[in-house]
Design an enzyme around this catalytic site. Sequence first.
Site, PDB file in Angstrom:
ATOM      1  CG  HIS A 162      -3.459  -1.002   3.837  1.00 19.00           C
ATOM      2  ND1 HIS A 162      -3.447  -1.237   5.194  1.00 19.00           N
ATOM      3  CD2 HIS A 162      -3.163  -2.189   3.247  1.00 19.00           C
ATOM      4  CE1 HIS A 162      -3.149  -2.519   5.407  1.00 19.00           C
ATOM      5  NE2 HIS A 162      -2.981  -3.119   4.241  1.00 19.00           N
ATOM      6  CD  GLU A 220       0.135  -1.296   3.185  1.00 19.63           C
ATOM      7  OE1 GLU A 220       0.361  -2.258   2.433  1.00 19.63           O
ATOM      8  OE2 GLU A 220       0.230  -1.378   4.426  1.00 19.63           O
ATOM      9  CG  HIS A 270      -5.915  -5.680   1.462  1.00 22.77           C
ATOM     10  ND1 HIS A 270      -6.374  -6.296   2.600  1.00 22.77           N
ATOM     11  CD2 HIS A 270      -4.643  -5.313   1.725  1.00 22.77           C
ATOM     12  CE1 HIS A 270      -5.418  -6.301   3.515  1.00 22.77           C
ATOM     13  NE2 HIS A 270      -4.347  -5.711   3.008  1.00 22.77           N
ATOM     14  CD  GLU A 271      -2.410  -3.874  -0.750  1.00 21.59           C
ATOM     15  OE1 GLU A 271      -2.064  -3.131   0.190  1.00 21.59           O
ATOM     16  OE2 GLU A 271      -2.341  -5.116  -0.676  1.00 21.59           O
ATOM     17  CG  ASP A 313       9.393  -8.196   7.611  1.00 21.94           C
ATOM     18  OD1 ASP A 313       8.212  -7.789   7.572  1.00 21.94           O
ATOM     19  OD2 ASP A 313      10.342  -7.557   7.125  1.00 21.94           O
ATOM     20  CE1 TYR A 316      -3.035  -8.889   5.419  1.00 23.79           C
ATOM     21  CE2 TYR A 316      -1.539  -9.999   6.923  1.00 23.79           C
ATOM     22  CZ  TYR A 316      -1.746  -9.152   5.848  1.00 23.79           C
ATOM     23  OH  TYR A 316      -0.686  -8.571   5.227  1.00 23.79           O
ATOM     24  CD  GLU A 328      -2.088  -5.633   6.547  1.00 23.41           C
ATOM     25  OE1 GLU A 328      -3.109  -5.816   5.847  1.00 23.41           O
ATOM     26  OE2 GLU A 328      -1.084  -5.009   6.137  1.00 23.41           O
TER      27      GLU A 328
HETATM   28  N1  BES Z   1       0.956  -4.381   3.804  1.00 19.04           N
HETATM   29  C1  BES Z   1       0.699  -5.672   3.272  1.00 19.04           C
HETATM   30  C2  BES Z   1       1.919  -6.341   2.710  1.00 19.04           C
HETATM   31  C3  BES Z   1       3.053  -6.517   3.709  1.00 19.04           C
HETATM   32  C4  BES Z   1       2.813  -6.964   4.997  1.00 19.04           C
HETATM   33  C5  BES Z   1       4.341  -6.269   3.326  1.00 19.04           C
HETATM   34  C6  BES Z   1       3.874  -7.107   5.887  1.00 19.04           C
HETATM   35  C7  BES Z   1       5.381  -6.422   4.205  1.00 19.04           C
HETATM   36  C8  BES Z   1       5.154  -6.849   5.500  1.00 19.04           C
HETATM   37  C9  BES Z   1      -0.382  -5.615   2.196  1.00 19.04           C
HETATM   38  O1  BES Z   1      -1.361  -4.662   2.409  1.00 19.04           O
HETATM   39  C10 BES Z   1      -1.084  -6.929   2.180  1.00 19.04           C
HETATM   40  O2  BES Z   1      -1.612  -7.306   3.182  1.00 19.04           O
HETATM   41  N2  BES Z   1      -1.101  -7.605   1.026  1.00 19.04           N
HETATM   42  C11 BES Z   1      -1.795  -8.854   0.860  1.00 19.04           C
HETATM   43  C12 BES Z   1      -3.075  -8.601   0.123  1.00 19.04           C
HETATM   44  C13 BES Z   1      -4.257  -9.443   0.554  1.00 19.04           C
HETATM   45  C14 BES Z   1      -4.479  -9.535   2.034  1.00 19.04           C
HETATM   46  C15 BES Z   1      -5.521  -9.008  -0.151  1.00 19.04           C
HETATM   47  C16 BES Z   1      -0.887  -9.772   0.064  1.00 19.04           C
HETATM   48  O3  BES Z   1       0.199  -9.366  -0.362  1.00 19.04           O
HETATM   49  O4  BES Z   1      -1.223 -10.930  -0.079  1.00 19.04           O
HETATM   50 ZN    ZN Z   2      -2.667  -5.173   4.021  1.00 23.51          ZN
END
Ligand code: BES
Ligand code: ZN
Length: 631
Positions: A310, A282, A306-307, A387, A395, A329
């Site tokens: 955010h 995002e 989703h993005e 991480d 989520y 999340e």
């Molecule tokens: N912000 C996250 C991606 C992220 C999380 C990057 C933690 C680095 C560390 C992003 O918004 C996300 O959750 N993406 C999901 C999308 C899905 C839940 C619709 C993905 O990448 O799968």
């Molecule tokens: Zn996310």
Amino acid sequence: QPGQGPGAAVAPLSAGPWSLLHLHLDLRVSFAAAGAGRLQGRARLELRCERDGAGGAELRLDAHPALAVSRAALLPPPGGPGDAAGQTLPVESRPFASYGSALHITLPQAPRAGQLLTLVIDYEAGEGPGVCWLSPEQTAGKQKPYMYTQGQAVLNRSFFPCFDTPSVKFTYSATVKVPEGFTAVMSATSWEKQKDNTFVFKMSQPIPSYLIALVVGDIVSADVGPRSRVWAEPCLIEAAKKEYDGVIEEFLVVGEKLFGPYVWGRYDILFMPPSFPFGGMENPCLTFVTPCLLAGDRSLADVIIHEISHSWFGNLVTNASWGEFWLNEGFTMYAQRRISTEVYGLPYTCLEAATGRALLRQHMDATGEDHPLNKLRVVIEPGINPDDTYNETPYEKGYCFVSYLAHLVGNQSKFDAFLQAYVNRFKFQSITADDTLGFFLEYFPELKEKGVDSIPGFEFDRWLNTPGWPPYLPDLSPGQQLMRPAEELAELWAADSLNMEAIEAVDIMGWRTYQLVYFLDQILQKSPLPEGNVKRLSKMYPKISKAQNAELRLRWCQIVLKNNLEAEYSKVKDFLHSQGKQKYTLPLYRAMWGGSEAARALAMETFSATAPQLHVNVQNYVKKILGLAEA
Ligand code: BES
Ligand code: ZN
């Protein structure tokens, strides 16, 4: 907040005694031999001292061993006397954790409260995890190299020295000089190309360090809405435009109706090379997404929604520490499904939410429900990389908790109004769950009086601090009309002797992608199926077994592995060669490693061929799964 870097270690809600007013980056990007490159930078930090004497005459910033600092200097106050090159300061890099180091800068004297300081740091970013260099072969067009940065959670400290904690927000600007024939884009409010291949950016709203992002590549753009365009390599731009032309604006408008003004100006989408490790990221004004979203039928737009969500939850109201990641999340999943309900209706949204619940079930089955990561508020010990705590709990359990709050309110439009007030109350701030829940009880005094925060079994404290399956699950039965046929068909396929007449009576050709996904999740749950059934299923539904859609390919590969269908191992290999998304890659390696000798061999063979094209974090996680890494 311990464990998230020196900036955070000093005090959770600020950068020690400092606040960062503005960051300016002066960057020069060049590409060297295949797959490598150079990023030379100067970071200018405009700081204000908030507290007298605190911290002594030392300033600590987050950095990384890969960040080679050549000089730190104090600039004279603008317009005042003094050497324009500034006063060179002693600077020392000290080990901090596996994911970064601490930059200690000694100031001439301890600063006083209210004092403004401008610091410049000259550096070169080497092979750190935050800055990714791709060779031409690793791009879609295979003609030119490419570089991108990925900051979340704690990777941007290898891109520029900073307070790398979500608790510190600041505005930023940048100039980026790139080689002839390349374009630079950033997560910024404005973008301007000047002479000499120099791009100028300005982000006029305060954001945390993890949301600064840069791409330099052979990329072009096309308009898809009044405030939106797609960016992609030239060979993908037509597909990108077709996938999202005219659909983004509706998501934004619905988001604004529900959660308040969209404050970021533009909303653009950048399609990344296939090795991008996430479905979406995002980055404000400019979401980065995997090219897997180019499914041809708009079926994966939930990632975009989703993005976009955010934009309110995460980017405006931000978790103050990565231990409270569910604030980003969980609220975003709730917002995503609110927008989805308005745009696609409740049955479809419940179906999508059911696939999310299945992911949470799989995760908790794999780790055990009582695993300490299966609570919403996670304790991240000093030195632990946030991480490494990533999983489905923030989520989907987060989604359940927000749904529970809505359930307590008992009225959707009242709860929507609360969300809007919440965003307005905490916009541009970084907060903890206590702030969120305190505001909830303040906003609904009658609920506070009733003591809804301490209903036995559903205590807010239990939600936050006890691992386990969510005590409350939102009702997904409005999705039954879509789920039931998929459940019944999966039952038929799990039988010892197949009732082909009943199976052939079901026509899946008209099913939407998420209905097929749901069906495949059911099959996976029931796997291994009786001998021969999966082979038959594969033959009967080429729409599934030969699918190009990444969500279907992932499930099909999981089914192939769980049923040890060696005849289709090549599909697993092809899928892992075609993209590098972490959420697709890790489950497949786990399945291979937990499978037969042949499956393990497939894992080894595939990993040795694809490792160089995976993001270094993903590489390391796969190594752990395959027992190739030190503990
Ligand atoms: N912000 C996250 C991606 C992220 C999380 C990057 C933690 C680095 C560390 C992003 O918004 C996300 O959750 N993406 C999901 C999308 C899905 C839940 C619709 C993905 O990448 O799968
Ligand atoms: Zn996310």
